[in-house]
Design a protein around this motif. Sequence first.
Motif, PDB file in Angstrom:
ATOM      1  N   ALA A 158      46.141 -15.207 127.356  1.00  9.79           N
ATOM      2  CA  ALA A 158      44.868 -15.767 128.078  1.00  9.79           C
ATOM      3  C   ALA A 158      44.840 -17.082 127.678  1.00  9.79           C
ATOM      4  N   LEU A 160      42.469 -19.399 126.792  1.00 11.87           N
ATOM      5  CA  LEU A 160      42.153 -19.395 125.517  1.00 11.87           C
ATOM      6  C   LEU A 160      42.850 -18.863 124.621  1.00 11.87           C
ATOM      7  N   MET A 161      43.834 -19.378 123.757  1.00 12.24           N
ATOM      8  CA  MET A 161      44.640 -18.351 122.287  1.00 12.24           C
ATOM      9  C   MET A 161      44.995 -19.500 121.259  1.00 12.24           C
ATOM     10  N   HIS A 162      44.397 -19.324 120.814  1.00 13.58           N
ATOM     11  CA  HIS A 162      44.477 -20.157 119.176  1.00 13.58           C
ATOM     12  C   HIS A 162      43.961 -19.686 118.112  1.00 13.58           C
ATOM     13  N   ILE A 165      40.167 -18.410 117.230  1.00 17.26           N
ATOM     14  CA  ILE A 165      39.265 -16.852 118.143  1.00 17.26           C
ATOM     15  C   ILE A 165      39.692 -15.674 116.936  1.00 17.26           C
ATOM     16  N   TYR A 173      41.905  -5.008 125.452  1.00 21.62           N
ATOM     17  CA  TYR A 173      42.771  -6.373 125.954  1.00 21.62           C
ATOM     18  C   TYR A 173      42.967  -5.598 127.495  1.00 21.62           C
ATOM     19  N   GLU A 187      35.223 -15.956 130.696  1.00 20.50           N
ATOM     20  CA  GLU A 187      36.254 -16.981 129.840  1.00 20.50           C
ATOM     21  C   GLU A 187      37.307 -16.003 129.878  1.00 20.50           C
ATOM     22  N   SER A 188      38.673 -16.579 130.005  1.00 25.20           N
ATOM     23  CA  SER A 188      40.048 -16.366 129.135  1.00 25.20           C
ATOM     24  C   SER A 188      40.465 -16.406 127.680  1.00 25.20           C
ATOM     25  N   ARG A 189      39.590 -15.144 126.908  1.00 22.35           N
ATOM     26  CA  ARG A 189      40.037 -15.217 125.352  1.00 22.35           C
ATOM     27  C   ARG A 189      40.964 -13.907 125.201  1.00 22.35           C
ATOM     28  N   SER A 191      42.605 -12.730 120.914  1.00 21.05           N
ATOM     29  CA  SER A 191      43.453 -13.029 119.632  1.00 21.05           C
ATOM     30  C   SER A 191      44.406 -13.214 119.799  1.00 21.05           C
ATOM     31  N   ALA A 216      44.393 -10.461 127.995  1.00 24.63           N
ATOM     32  CA  ALA A 216      43.198 -11.509 127.908  1.00 24.63           C
ATOM     33  C   ALA A 216      41.745 -10.042 127.770  1.00 24.63           C
TER      34      ALA A 216
END
Length: 217
Positions: A158, A160-162, A165, A173, A187-189, A191, A216
């Motif tokens: 995704a 946002l993958m950090h 998260i 998913y 949002e594209s996120r 974990s 995501a």
Amino acid sequence: MKIALIGASGFVGTAVLNEAISRGYNVTAIARNPANIKITSNLVTVKKADVFDIDGLVSVLKGHDVVVSTYNAGWENPNLYQDFVKGSEAIQSATKKAGVKRLFVVGGAGSLEIAPGVQLVDTPQFPAEYKTGATAARDYLNILKKETELDWTFLSPAILMHAGITDGRTGKYRTALDTPVFDANNESRLSVEDLSVAILDEVEQGKFIKKRFTAAY
């Protein structure tokens, strides 16, 4: 299943190692600095290897069912672009020489298309500090697409993958091929724990052979 996990001491690699152990798989955890692998289990064999030493890597990869590469050349590496592409190609070559048919590569989100023909890494809003690594991952994906011998899969996480998260492992998913998956908040996120679920699910199910996909929430 016997999994060879390259980059097992890293952020993604550690999460993948935990997920693989939870599923009962035997894992050879491979790292440049094995002392950085803190996970202990009777399912894990820790090995030191340098991806640029193809012959040495071949000897470590032999006998496995799949190679999962979470290789990262290092965000602070002044030769990040060259080392990522060269290292990734070396892993690809060593996998073939070792007689392993299945290669799973964890890449970056930068090559995802946010509009027809427009990749995220080429947009003005893409963070400058990640551009070199993202461009390297994009260019290696184009190299991997020409691979005909291996049953390869490339995963773009995704956007946002950090570590910030903190959803943990939900086991949920959604997937797409070349475009980001967005949630109700646009949002594209995901974990890192659920990224690992997506990785091991694909290793088991093989839905995206010779394809790139993304995952995501």
